[in-house]
Design a protein around this motif. Structure first.
Motif, PDB file in Angstrom:
ATOM      1  N   ASN A   1      -5.791  -6.699  14.674  1.00  0.00           N
ATOM      2  CA  ASN A   1      -4.657  -6.135  13.954  1.00  0.00           C
ATOM      3  C   ASN A   1      -3.663  -5.570  14.965  1.00  0.00           C
ATOM      4  O   ASN A   1      -4.072  -5.079  16.018  1.00  0.00           O
TER       5      ASN A   1
ATOM      6  N   TYR B   1      -6.925 -13.033   1.185  1.00  0.00           N
ATOM      7  CA  TYR B   1      -7.734 -12.972   2.398  1.00  0.00           C
ATOM      8  C   TYR B   1      -8.569 -14.241   2.580  1.00  0.00           C
ATOM      9  O   TYR B   1      -8.818 -14.680   3.697  1.00  0.00           O
TER      10      TYR B   1
ATOM     11  N   GLU C   1       1.778  -3.318   9.850  1.00  0.00           N
ATOM     12  CA  GLU C   1       0.521  -3.798  10.415  1.00  0.00           C
ATOM     13  C   GLU C   1       0.317  -5.231   9.959  1.00  0.00           C
ATOM     14  O   GLU C   1       0.583  -5.556   8.803  1.00  0.00           O
TER      15      GLU C   1
ATOM     16  N   CYS D   1       2.705  -1.088   5.303  1.00  0.00           N
ATOM     17  CA  CYS D   1       1.394  -1.735   5.435  1.00  0.00           C
ATOM     18  C   CYS D   1       0.982  -2.371   4.114  1.00  0.00           C
ATOM     19  O   CYS D   1       1.213  -1.808   3.055  1.00  0.00           O
ATOM     20  N   MET D   2       0.377  -3.556   4.198  1.00  0.00           N
ATOM     21  CA  MET D   2      -0.034  -4.226   2.969  1.00  0.00           C
ATOM     22  C   MET D   2      -1.547  -4.187   2.802  1.00  0.00           C
ATOM     23  O   MET D   2      -2.292  -3.967   3.744  1.00  0.00           O
ATOM     24  N   VAL D   3      -1.970  -4.406   1.578  1.00  0.00           N
ATOM     25  CA  VAL D   3      -3.373  -4.654   1.286  1.00  0.00           C
ATOM     26  C   VAL D   3      -3.489  -6.156   1.048  1.00  0.00           C
ATOM     27  O   VAL D   3      -2.770  -6.699   0.206  1.00  0.00           O
ATOM     28  N   ILE D   4      -4.337  -6.814   1.807  1.00  0.00           N
ATOM     29  CA  ILE D   4      -4.551  -8.243   1.567  1.00  0.00           C
ATOM     30  C   ILE D   4      -5.717  -8.349   0.591  1.00  0.00           C
ATOM     31  O   ILE D   4      -6.838  -7.945   0.894  1.00  0.00           O
ATOM     32  N   LYS D   5      -5.424  -8.847  -0.605  1.00  0.00           N
ATOM     33  CA  LYS D   5      -6.440  -8.902  -1.658  1.00  0.00           C
ATOM     34  C   LYS D   5      -7.407 -10.074  -1.420  1.00  0.00           C
ATOM     35  O   LYS D   5      -7.116 -10.963  -0.609  1.00  0.00           O
ATOM     36  N   PRO D   6      -8.553 -10.048  -2.074  1.00  0.00           N
ATOM     37  CA  PRO D   6      -9.568 -11.068  -1.784  1.00  0.00           C
ATOM     38  C   PRO D   6      -9.045 -12.516  -1.822  1.00  0.00           C
ATOM     39  O   PRO D   6      -9.367 -13.308  -0.939  1.00  0.00           O
TER      40      PRO D   6
ATOM     41  N   GLU E   1      -9.050 -16.492   5.832  1.00  0.00           N
ATOM     42  CA  GLU E   1     -10.347 -16.888   6.387  1.00  0.00           C
ATOM     43  C   GLU E   1     -10.395 -18.394   6.664  1.00  0.00           C
ATOM     44  O   GLU E   1     -10.932 -18.828   7.674  1.00  0.00           O
TER      45      GLU E   1
ATOM     46  N   LEU F   1      -2.343  -8.938  10.728  1.00  0.00           N
ATOM     47  CA  LEU F   1      -3.483  -9.530  11.422  1.00  0.00           C
ATOM     48  C   LEU F   1      -2.991 -10.764  12.160  1.00  0.00           C
ATOM     49  O   LEU F   1      -2.126 -11.476  11.676  1.00  0.00           O
TER      50      LEU F   1
ATOM     51  N   SER G   1       0.862  -1.178   0.000  1.00  0.00           N
ATOM     52  CA  SER G   1       0.000   0.000   0.000  1.00  0.00           C
ATOM     53  C   SER G   1       0.896   1.224   0.000  1.00  0.00           C
ATOM     54  O   SER G   1       2.107   1.118   0.128  1.00  0.00           O
ATOM     55  N   ASP G   2       0.279   2.384  -0.130  1.00  0.00           N
ATOM     56  CA  ASP G   2       1.063   3.615  -0.079  1.00  0.00           C
ATOM     57  C   ASP G   2       1.456   3.975   1.347  1.00  0.00           C
ATOM     58  O   ASP G   2       2.221   4.901   1.569  1.00  0.00           O
TER      59      ASP G   2
END
Lengths: 506, 506
Positions: A166, A58, A182, A50-55, A62, A184, A45-46
Motif C-alpha cells: 500500500n 477485491y 491510499e 481512502c477507499m474501502v475495497i469491497k469483497p 486478486e 494498493l 471511507s470516513d
C-alpha cells in the motif's frame, strides 16, 4: 398517475428504474461512480480520500495480482517487503524525487497517545519522533538505502525485486480506484550493472504491462515514452501504457522508469565490475495499481452495469434455475450437478444460484450489474427440450443452446467474449486517434470528439505547458513505434519531426 | 599458530567456521538472529523497529499466505481491504481497545512537506490535520465503522471478511519476525446475528490455525483460552494456539477473539432479526502474522542453519552435480532433465544448481543453511552405478539411492521428513509439559527445564500478576480440553479446579 415508458425497451427501463445507474451519456462521471458503488466494488471511507475495497472489487484485484505476479516471476523477479515508513532525510536525498512527492505526504510525528485525565485521548507530546517518518508514496529511497548493503560486486547483479504494498499520496481530489489517498500497487525495483541492461529491463516490464492490459484486461494500449514534463520524479526516462476510456479521455495504466544512476548516487550504491573498477549501479522501477480496476470498469461497462472480460471475472458463468416446484428444481439441479465439474475442469469459475429467496428476474439484474460474462438460465421447458438459454453480458444477446456439449460451447463462448470486448475497445480507440494540423482544429477536436489527438509539437516543455494550461490536454506519450514525419508545431509553428499523442486524461 | 579442532566433527567445524552461526547452546537469542540474517530471511532496516523481509524469507510468507488464504475461502470468507489510517476519534470509541493500543501508535499529524528556502525539507506546519490519524495497529474500529453501513438485516449476516495487510505497533524492544514495529498479517473480522454463531466462528478459526500450525508448519500447538489479563483489548474471550520453542519458551502463534457486542455497540451496528426486533451485531476477529516465520525458524532449526518442513519450503529439493569435465556434466544433466518434470508433476519444487562458479561443498553448505529438505548429489561414479546420493536436512543422514524410481522415492521422503520434523517437535513439547505442585517447584522448573508448567491457580488476576512479576512467567492458556482436577493454587494456596499452563514466553 401513469408513466409512458413505451419508448424504453424493457431492459433499459429495468436498468434505469431498479439499479439507479445514471446513464453514461447523461453524466459519465456519475455513471462510473454509480457502477463502482452499486456493483459492490468499493466504497468511500470516513478517512479522507481512502477507499474501502469491497469483497467483489477485491476479488478482481486478486485475479489481477495472480496473473501479474506470475508474469513477474516468469521474468526472473522475486517478491520482498520493505518498510512502510521512510525517514524524512532519506526521502530528501534525491532532489527531484522529493520535489515531486513532498506536497502530498502523510507525515508521522509521534508514536504514542495518552489519556489527558479528563477522559480524552490525545497525542502524547513527550513521544515526538526525533526525525519525522513519511508514509511511503513510493519506495525508491528506502529500497535503494537497503540495496546499498546488498550490492558489492557485479555478481550481486542484476537484482530483480518486486513488492506488493500500500502507498499513500495525499491527493486533494480523489475518485474511487482512479485516484485515492491510499492505494494498493506493486512496485518493481531492479539494479543492473549497465545502462543498457537497465533500459532493456524497463522495456521488458512495459511489455509485460501491455500484454496484461491487452490480453487479460481486453484493454488496447499505446506504448510510449513520457515527455520531460510528465516523467516520474527522479527518472531519466518514463515509459507508459496509455488507454482510452469511453468518454474519450486517456488513462495512464502503467509506468516503467529508467532511473539511470540517480538513486545509486543519492544512496551511494556502487559495485565492482568484472574489470575490478568501481561504478554506480543502474536502476529501474515500474508499477501498476488498483487504478487498473478503474480502467477496467470505465473501458467496458455500459448503462446496465459492469462488463468484465472473462479472464478477470471472479464469476465467469452463473446458472439460474427457473422452476415451478420441487420436482422441477431437482430435475434442473441434477443436470447442473453434472455440468459444473465439466466447466471447472476447464478452469471456468461458475456459480449456481438456486436461492429461493429471490426471483429469477432479480438475479438476472444482479449478475448483469456485476458483469458476469455468461448467464445460463434453465427452466422446466428447457429440460424437456434438452436446451438452456444463454445470455452473454457483452452483447446482451440471448440464445437457445443444446444441453449436449454445453461445457465446450461455454468454454468457446468465453473466449469469444474476451475477444469481442477487446475488439470493441480497440475499434473505439482506433476511431478516436485523430490527426490535428492546426491549433484550432486541435481545440475543436478536444471539445467534440476527444480521444487521442496526434499533432506536431516543437519538443519544448514551454509549448507543452501552454497547451496544457489553455486546453487541459497533455502529451500522453510519444509512441514507441512512432513514424518520423516532418511538420510544424500546432502551437508555435516551429519545425517538428513527429506527431505526439495529446489527450485530456484521468 | 594452529588450532586444535579435533574435538569438532567436520560438519560442526564447517558450520561454525564458514557460516558464523552462534550455537544454540551458547546463545539461543544470537543463534536465532544469526539464522535469520545468514539464511537471507530478513534484515533490520534503518527505520526503527521495521524489518526488510528479503526474497527468501518472503517466499516462505507467500507459501503460508496461499495455504491460509485457501483455508479462509474454504470456510466461506472473502478478502477485502480497509484504510491504513484510523481517525483518532474512532480509535477511541471502544474504551478498553484504545487503552490497549494507545501507548504504541504511530500518529500522522501533517500531510505535506516543504522546502524551507535554505534547501532543507521540513514539515509544512500549515498542512496540519484537523484530526490526527492513527496508523492501524489492528482494524476493528475502522472496519466496524464501515460495517455500520453494510448491515441492516439478518439477511446481511453472517459477514465473513478477511484482510491481508500491514499493521504498526510501536514496540520498544523488537526482534526480527517475532516482534517488529511494522508487521504483515491477516485479520479476519466477522459479524453474526447470535452470540452462539460468533463463538462457533471464533472456535472454527482457531481450529484452522491449529490445523495449519500442526500439518503445514509441523508445529504442535496447545489450543486454549487466555485469562482476562492476557485477553485482546476489546474482547470478551481470546482463544489462542501456543507453541513451544527449543529453549523452552512459549510463543503465541495465533489468536481468535470473541468480541461480543463491544464493537457493535461502540459503532452502533444494529440489525433487524427474523422476528423484526432490532439488536446489536455479534463479532469475532482473528489473526496470524509474519511472527509465524519466527516460530517456524525457532521450532525446527539447528546449529547448521534453517530446517524447514517440506510443505512450506520454497525449494523442496536441490540437485547438485559433481563433475570433472563437460562430458560428465552433460551426462548428469541429461538424467536431471528427465527427473525434474517427474518431480514437478508431483507438485515438488526443485532447483538444479549447475553453477560453475561455486564448488559442491559451498553449495551443500548454502542449502543446508537455507533449510532445503532434500539434497540430491550426483557424480560421475553415480551415473555409472545408476545411483544418486541423497541427504536429508532434518536428520543429516546420507544415503545412496537407485536412480530408478527416484521421483517416487523423493515424494515419499518429503512426506517422511514432514512427519519426522513434527514428531521431533511434538516429542520435545511433550517432554516439556511438567506439573508443578508448589511455588518452589514451579520456580525451580522455570529456571532449569522451562517449557510449559501445568499448575493450579486460584483464578484471580492478582495472583497471575504477582507470579508474572516474580518469575516473568505468564499463563499461556487454559487448554480447551483441560480436565478438571481439584487442587490448591501454588501461589495463594486457595482452592483451584484445574491446572493452567504457565511459561515464560516470546
Amino acid at each position: 398517475m401513469t408513466y409512458d415508458t413505451s419508448y424504453l425497451t424493457q431492459k433499459t427501463f429495468h436498468s434505469a428504474m431498479s439499479k439507479g445507474i445514471t446513464s453514461k451519456k447523461e453524466d459519465y462521471s456519475q455513471w462510473y461512480n454509480d457502477i463502482v458503488i452499486k456493483a459492490d466494488l468499493a466504497d468511500h471511507s470516513d478517512v479522507r480520500g481512502c477507499m474501502v475495497i469491497k469483497p467483489y472489487g477485491y476479488s478482481i484485484w486478486e485475479k489481477m495480482q495472480s496473473v501479474l505476479d506470475q508474469k513477474f516471476k516468469d521474468t526472473g523477479h522475486s517478491n520482498a517487503y520493505f518498510p512502510l515508513f521512510i525517514p524524512k532525510s532519506y526521502f530528501s536525498k534525491e532532489a527531484s524525487h522529493v520535489e515531486g512527492f513532498a506536497t502530498e505526504c502523510a507525515v508521522v510525528t509521534h508514536y504514542r497517545l495518552k489519556n489527558d485525565g479528563a477522559g480524552n485521548i490525545i497525542v502524547d507530546e513527550t513521544a515526538k519522533l526525533e526525525e519525522e517518518l513519511i508514509v511511503r508514496p513510493t519506495s525508491e529511497t528506502i529500497i535503494w538505502n537497503t540495496y546499498k548493503g546488498w550490492i558489492q560486486s557485479y555478481r550481486d547483479l542484476p537484482l530483480l525485486i518486486n513488492q506488493w504494498a500500500n502507498v499513500v499520496r495525499w491527493e486533494m481530489r480523489t475518485r474511487l480506484f482512479l485516484r485515492t489517498a491510499e492505494f494498493l500497487w506493486q512496485e518493481g525495483h531492479t539494479a543492473h550493472s549497465t545502462s543498457q541492461e537497465a533500459i532493456e529491463e524497463t522495456e521488458r516490464m512495459l511489455d509485460v504491462y501491455a500484454d496484461f492490459a491487452e490480453n487479460w484486461m481486453a484493454l488496447p494500449v499505446v506504448k510510449g515514452r513520457k515527455t520531460a514534463n510528465e516523467r516520474f520524479a527522479g527518472a531519466l526516462d518514463t515509459y507508459c501504457i496509455e488507454a482510452l476510456m469511453q468518454d474519450g479521455k486517456a488513462l495512464q495504466a502503467g509506468t516503467s522508469h529508467f532511473l539511470g544512476q540517480n538513486f545509486a548516487k543519492a544512496f551511494d550504491v556502487k559495485f565492482t565490475n568484472k574489470e575490478g573498477k568501481i561504478e554506480h549501479v543502474w536502476a529501474t522501477s515500474w508499477g501498476v495499481s488498483t487504478r487498473l480496476i478503474g480502467a477496467l470498469i470505465m473501458a467496458h461497462s455500459d448503462d446496465a452495469g459492469l462488463v468484465l472480460p472473462p479472464k478477470l471475472a471472479p464469476i465467469q458463468v452463473v446458472i439460474v434455475p427457473i422452476y415451478k416446484g420441487e420436482d422441477d428444481l431437482k430435475n434442473i439441479s441434477n443436470f447442473v450437478d453434472e455440468l459444473i465439474p465439466k466447466l471447472k475442469a476447464q478452469g471456468i469459475s461458475v456459480k449456481y444460484d438456486d436461492r429461493d429467496t429471490q426471483r429469477p428476474g432479480f438475479k438476472f439484474a444482479e449478475y448483469e450489474l456485476k458483469g458476469v460474462p455468461v448467464r445460463v438460465a434453465i427452466g422446466g421447458r428447457d429440460m424437456e427440450n434438452g436446451t438452456v438459454e444463454i445470455a452473454r453480458r457483452d452483447t446482451k444477446e440471448k440464445q437457445t443452446v443444446e444441453q449436449q456439449g454445453l461445457d465446450v460451447y461455454i468454454g468457446q463462448l468465453l473466449e469469444e467474449i474476451q475477444e469481442n470486448i477487446y475488439k470493441k475497445a480497440k475499434d473505439y480507440r482506433e476511431e478516436h486517434i485523430t490527426e490535428a494540423n492546426s491549433y484550432e482544429e486541435f481545440k475543436t477536436l478536444l471539445d467534440t470528439k476527444a480521444g487521442f489527438i496526434a499533432a506536431h509539437w516543437d519538443g519544448t516543455p514551454e509549448t507543452e505547458q501552454k497547451i496544457k494550461e489553455e486546453t487541459k490536454a497533455t502529451i500522453r506519450c510519444i509512441p514507441l513505434d512512432n513514424k518520423l514525419e516532418e511538420g510544424v508545431c500546432i502551437y508555435s509553428g516551429k519545425p517538428s519531426i513527429q506527431r505526439v499523442l495529446f489527450a485530456r486524461a484521468y
